[in-house]
Design a protein around this motif. Structure first.
Motif, PDB file in Angstrom:
ATOM      1  N   TRP A 296      -3.266   6.923  -0.291  1.00  0.00           N
ATOM      2  CA  TRP A 296      -4.616   6.979   0.269  1.00  0.00           C
ATOM      3  C   TRP A 296      -5.578   6.106  -0.541  1.00  0.00           C
ATOM      4  O   TRP A 296      -6.400   5.390   0.028  1.00  0.00           O
ATOM      5  N   VAL A 297      -5.464   6.159  -1.849  1.00  0.00           N
ATOM      6  CA  VAL A 297      -6.305   5.313  -2.705  1.00  0.00           C
ATOM      7  C   VAL A 297      -6.060   3.840  -2.387  1.00  0.00           C
ATOM      8  O   VAL A 297      -7.004   3.040  -2.278  1.00  0.00           O
ATOM      9  N   ALA A 298      -4.787   3.485  -2.220  1.00  0.00           N
ATOM     10  CA  ALA A 298      -4.452   2.092  -1.911  1.00  0.00           C
ATOM     11  C   ALA A 298      -5.017   1.662  -0.557  1.00  0.00           C
ATOM     12  O   ALA A 298      -5.486   0.523  -0.401  1.00  0.00           O
ATOM     13  N   ARG A 299      -4.997   2.569   0.416  1.00  0.00           N
ATOM     14  CA  ARG A 299      -5.555   2.237   1.737  1.00  0.00           C
ATOM     15  C   ARG A 299      -7.067   2.041   1.667  1.00  0.00           C
ATOM     16  O   ARG A 299      -7.650   1.387   2.537  1.00  0.00           O
ATOM     17  N   ASP A 301      -8.675   0.578  -0.911  1.00  0.00           N
ATOM     18  CA  ASP A 301      -8.908  -0.298  -2.055  1.00  0.00           C
ATOM     19  C   ASP A 301     -10.266  -1.003  -1.987  1.00  0.00           C
ATOM     20  O   ASP A 301     -10.857  -1.327  -3.012  1.00  0.00           O
ATOM     21  N   ALA A 302     -10.781  -1.208  -0.784  1.00  0.00           N
ATOM     22  CA  ALA A 302     -12.095  -1.855  -0.649  1.00  0.00           C
ATOM     23  C   ALA A 302     -13.190  -1.027  -1.308  1.00  0.00           C
ATOM     24  O   ALA A 302     -14.234  -1.563  -1.708  1.00  0.00           O
ATOM     25  N   VAL A 303     -12.945   0.285  -1.440  1.00  0.00           N
ATOM     26  CA  VAL A 303     -13.926   1.174  -2.080  1.00  0.00           C
ATOM     27  C   VAL A 303     -13.617   1.358  -3.561  1.00  0.00           C
ATOM     28  O   VAL A 303     -14.501   1.250  -4.415  1.00  0.00           O
ATOM     29  N   PHE A 304     -12.334   1.584  -3.878  1.00  0.00           N
ATOM     30  CA  PHE A 304     -11.994   2.012  -5.234  1.00  0.00           C
ATOM     31  C   PHE A 304     -11.487   0.880  -6.141  1.00  0.00           C
ATOM     32  O   PHE A 304     -11.524   1.005  -7.371  1.00  0.00           O
ATOM     33  N   HIS A 305     -10.962  -0.167  -5.559  1.00  0.00           N
ATOM     34  CA  HIS A 305     -10.505  -1.326  -6.338  1.00  0.00           C
ATOM     35  C   HIS A 305      -9.466  -0.932  -7.390  1.00  0.00           C
ATOM     36  O   HIS A 305      -9.500  -1.385  -8.534  1.00  0.00           O
ATOM     37  N   LEU A 306      -8.517  -0.090  -6.950  1.00  0.00           N
ATOM     38  CA  LEU A 306      -7.464   0.354  -7.865  1.00  0.00           C
ATOM     39  C   LEU A 306      -6.091  -0.180  -7.468  1.00  0.00           C
ATOM     40  O   LEU A 306      -5.083   0.176  -8.074  1.00  0.00           O
ATOM     41  N   GLY A 307      -6.052  -1.039  -6.460  1.00  0.00           N
ATOM     42  CA  GLY A 307      -4.790  -1.609  -6.015  1.00  0.00           C
ATOM     43  C   GLY A 307      -4.536  -1.333  -4.558  1.00  0.00           C
ATOM     44  O   GLY A 307      -4.973  -0.313  -4.013  1.00  0.00           O
ATOM     45  N   THR A 308      -3.821  -2.229  -3.924  1.00  0.00           N
ATOM     46  CA  THR A 308      -3.564  -2.116  -2.488  1.00  0.00           C
ATOM     47  C   THR A 308      -2.226  -1.472  -2.170  1.00  0.00           C
ATOM     48  O   THR A 308      -1.864  -1.334  -0.996  1.00  0.00           O
ATOM     49  N   THR A 309      -1.474  -1.084  -3.187  1.00  0.00           N
ATOM     50  CA  THR A 309      -0.202  -0.396  -2.979  1.00  0.00           C
ATOM     51  C   THR A 309      -0.116   0.791  -3.934  1.00  0.00           C
ATOM     52  O   THR A 309      -0.812   0.860  -4.939  1.00  0.00           O
ATOM     53  N   ARG A 310       0.780   1.715  -3.582  1.00  0.00           N
ATOM     54  CA  ARG A 310       1.009   2.864  -4.464  1.00  0.00           C
ATOM     55  C   ARG A 310       1.445   2.405  -5.850  1.00  0.00           C
ATOM     56  O   ARG A 310       0.978   2.945  -6.862  1.00  0.00           O
TER      57      ARG A 310
END
Length: 533
Positions: A296-299, A301-310
């Protein structure tokens, strides 16, 4: 790991690991399990007589309801009172302890009232005293049920206001940073084993008189005495997490005393699972739900900037963990504190956004946000005492309920194997439970949970990907409680389902509590809404 949600800024077990963070009896008391030994049967017979005596006494005495003490944080019209129960049900005229209870009356008419609904939030070690606030704060999910029921909460024996127990000084309990739960060497394991043994010894030194009686069956007996003190012939009960095991034990001991029972996020009641194997099962389920959160974080990424994959999010997590191990962040947030904070995401969807936001701020250079979120607050004397008490009760109940392995080789082998593929929680969970390997009082044989004579249909509610109480527990209880119905929230994993907005579940909970109606078959519901950042 606690069978309820983690407390914010959860403390470590000393330094051993992170805190993952109850009228005359109305109906026959069920016979003891057929497989019990003669001595066990004799003990259960004495306790059955004891609870009947205590319940009759409570029915005669009732509860002297008063405005709640100001420092309890329970606003009017909530009222508070006390129920006296035997410390040892085999000696009903012996030492008594006082249990704190509270209530708010039904919001509907006198004609609409169906009695009291009692609640347990889990733990073991959770307080139910805030349950009536679901009415006073007008929680919409509970509005229909509140018209028909008084909402009644209580602190179980040993918890909070109810003869609280303690194992260590609360300030010692919350000090940080703790040792990294993941051992690098045999020396690390020896140090953790020493701390776990000292914790068990501390429980005995500070609370030894209570420890032999800190069991789930005794809390179930307490629940029946509270039922009688309320003037209720039968019990309406909502149990979440560990509260489901309390409900299962109550339903086995007092099947003819149950009117309506909902169990939400179910502990596996199998004797083989209570409690060592249940904790190992948690480690596997937490890893899966941790990955769900990372996806979910990866999905987003535009908000959290933690990576686009698990894998990218996991890499940042491992980097953060390594940094905190080398130099604790702010001097107080090491790997143990990180796990205490981050574990709330696998527990609850409602934590997905807050945890990801703090993580994102840290990666962007704001370390203070992480310190504020994850470090213990040494000035919060009341909160720290509550956290220490909660962990003490958790340990005391789980250690006394069942026989735990005493061989360190077994603990080491099982957790080393699990850690390979499920590293997020395995070792911290092991250290939290290790005091049970050297527990200084008798450990019981778990009750054989089964349908007894007179038990009405029970409603079971479970998210399919729950981490703290994996789905198999709901299936097991469903098989053991004949006539029960299982509602599965598919492709969801939040721990505690009945309080969430999901009409497929909410309408069925209302129908069951208000009219006793259940579907003709088990039901699968779509998941509740996914959090949005």
């Amino acid at each position: 790991m606690r069978f309820s949600g983690p407390k914010r800024r959860a403390a470590a077990l000393g330094s051993a690991g992170v805190l993952v963070t109850a009228t005359l009896v109305a109906g026959a008391i069920s016979a003891p399990a057929a497989s019990a030994t003669a001595d066990t049967r004799h003990g259960q017979d004495r306790e059955a007589r004891g609870v009947a005596i205590a319940a009759a006494r409570a029915a005669k005495t009732g509860i002297d309801w008063q405005d709640c003490p100001a420092d309890w944080g329970l606003e009017k019209p909530i009222q508070c009172g006390w129920v006296s129960v035997p410390l040892d049900y085999a000696k009903p005229y012996g030492k008594q302890i006082e249990l704190a209870v509270d209530r708010v009356g039904n919001t509907g008419t006198k004609a609409e009232r169906q009695g009291a609904l009692l609640y347990n939030p889990g733990g073991p070690g959770g307080s139910g005293l805030r349950f009536p606030r679901r009415v006073t704060t007008k929680a919409p999910v509970w509005a229909n049920v509140a018209k028909a029921y008084d909402f009644v909460g209580f602190d179980p024996r040993g918890v909070g206001k109810s003869a609280p127990i303690s194992c260590v000084d609360p300030q010692e309990f919350v000090k940080a940073p703790k040792a990294d739960p993941v051992p690098d060497s045999e020396a690390d394991k020896l140090a953790q084993r020493k701390l776990a043994r000292e914790y068990a010894e501390g429980c005995h030194e500070r609370s030894g008189a209570m420890l032999p009686h800190m069991t789930t069956p005794n809390t179930a007996r307490d629940l029946d005495v509270i039922r009688a003190a309320l003037g209720e012939k039968k019990l309406n009960f909502l149990g979440v997490s560990y509260g489901t095991y309390l409900g299962a034990v109550y339903g086995t001991l007092f099947p003819g005393h149950v009117r309506r029972m909902i169990v939400d996020s179910v502990v596996n009641p199998s004797r083989e699972k209570i409690w060592y194997e249940a904790n190992l099962d948690q480690d596997v389920a937490f890893e899966s739900r941790w990955k769900d959160w990372q996806d979910w974080v990866a999905r987003n990424d535009a908000v959290f900037h933690l990576g686009t994959t698990r894998d990218a999010v996991q890499a940042k997590w491992l980097e953060l963990r390594a940094t905190a191990k080398k130099n604790p962040i702010g001097g107080v947030v090491g790997p143990a504190e990180l796990i205490s904070f981050f574990q709330s995401a696998p527990y609850y969807d409602s934590s997905w956004v807050p945890v990801a936001t703090v993580f994102s701020k840290y990666v962007a250079g704001d370390t203070q946000a992480l310190v504020d979120a994850a470090a213990p607050d040494l000035t919060d004397t009341a909160g720290n005492a509550s956290a220490e008490n909660g962990n003490a009760v958790y340990t005391a109940v789980e250690c006394a309920d069942a026989k735990w392995p005493t061989s360190w080789q077994k603990w080491d082998r099982d957790n080393t194997r699990l850690h390979q593929d499920h590293p997020f929680m395995t070792w911290s969970n092991a250290w939290m439970n290790l005091p049970c390997a050297t527990w200084p009082v008798k450990q019981r044989t778990p009750l054989d949970v089964r349908t007894g004579k007179g038990l009405p249909p029970v409603l079971i509610v479970q998210a399919e990907r729950d981490a703290a109480t994996p789905y198999g527990g709901a299936v097991e209880l469903h098989q053991r409680f004949k006539g029960s119905r299982l509602i599965t929230e598919k492709d969801a994993g939040s721990h505690g389902v009945t309080g969430l907005v999901n009409p497929c579940i909410n309408t069925r909970v209302d129908s069951y509590l208000l009219s006793g109606e259940l579907d003709g078959a088990d039901v699968t519901c779509a998941p509740h809404a996914t959090p949005k950042p």
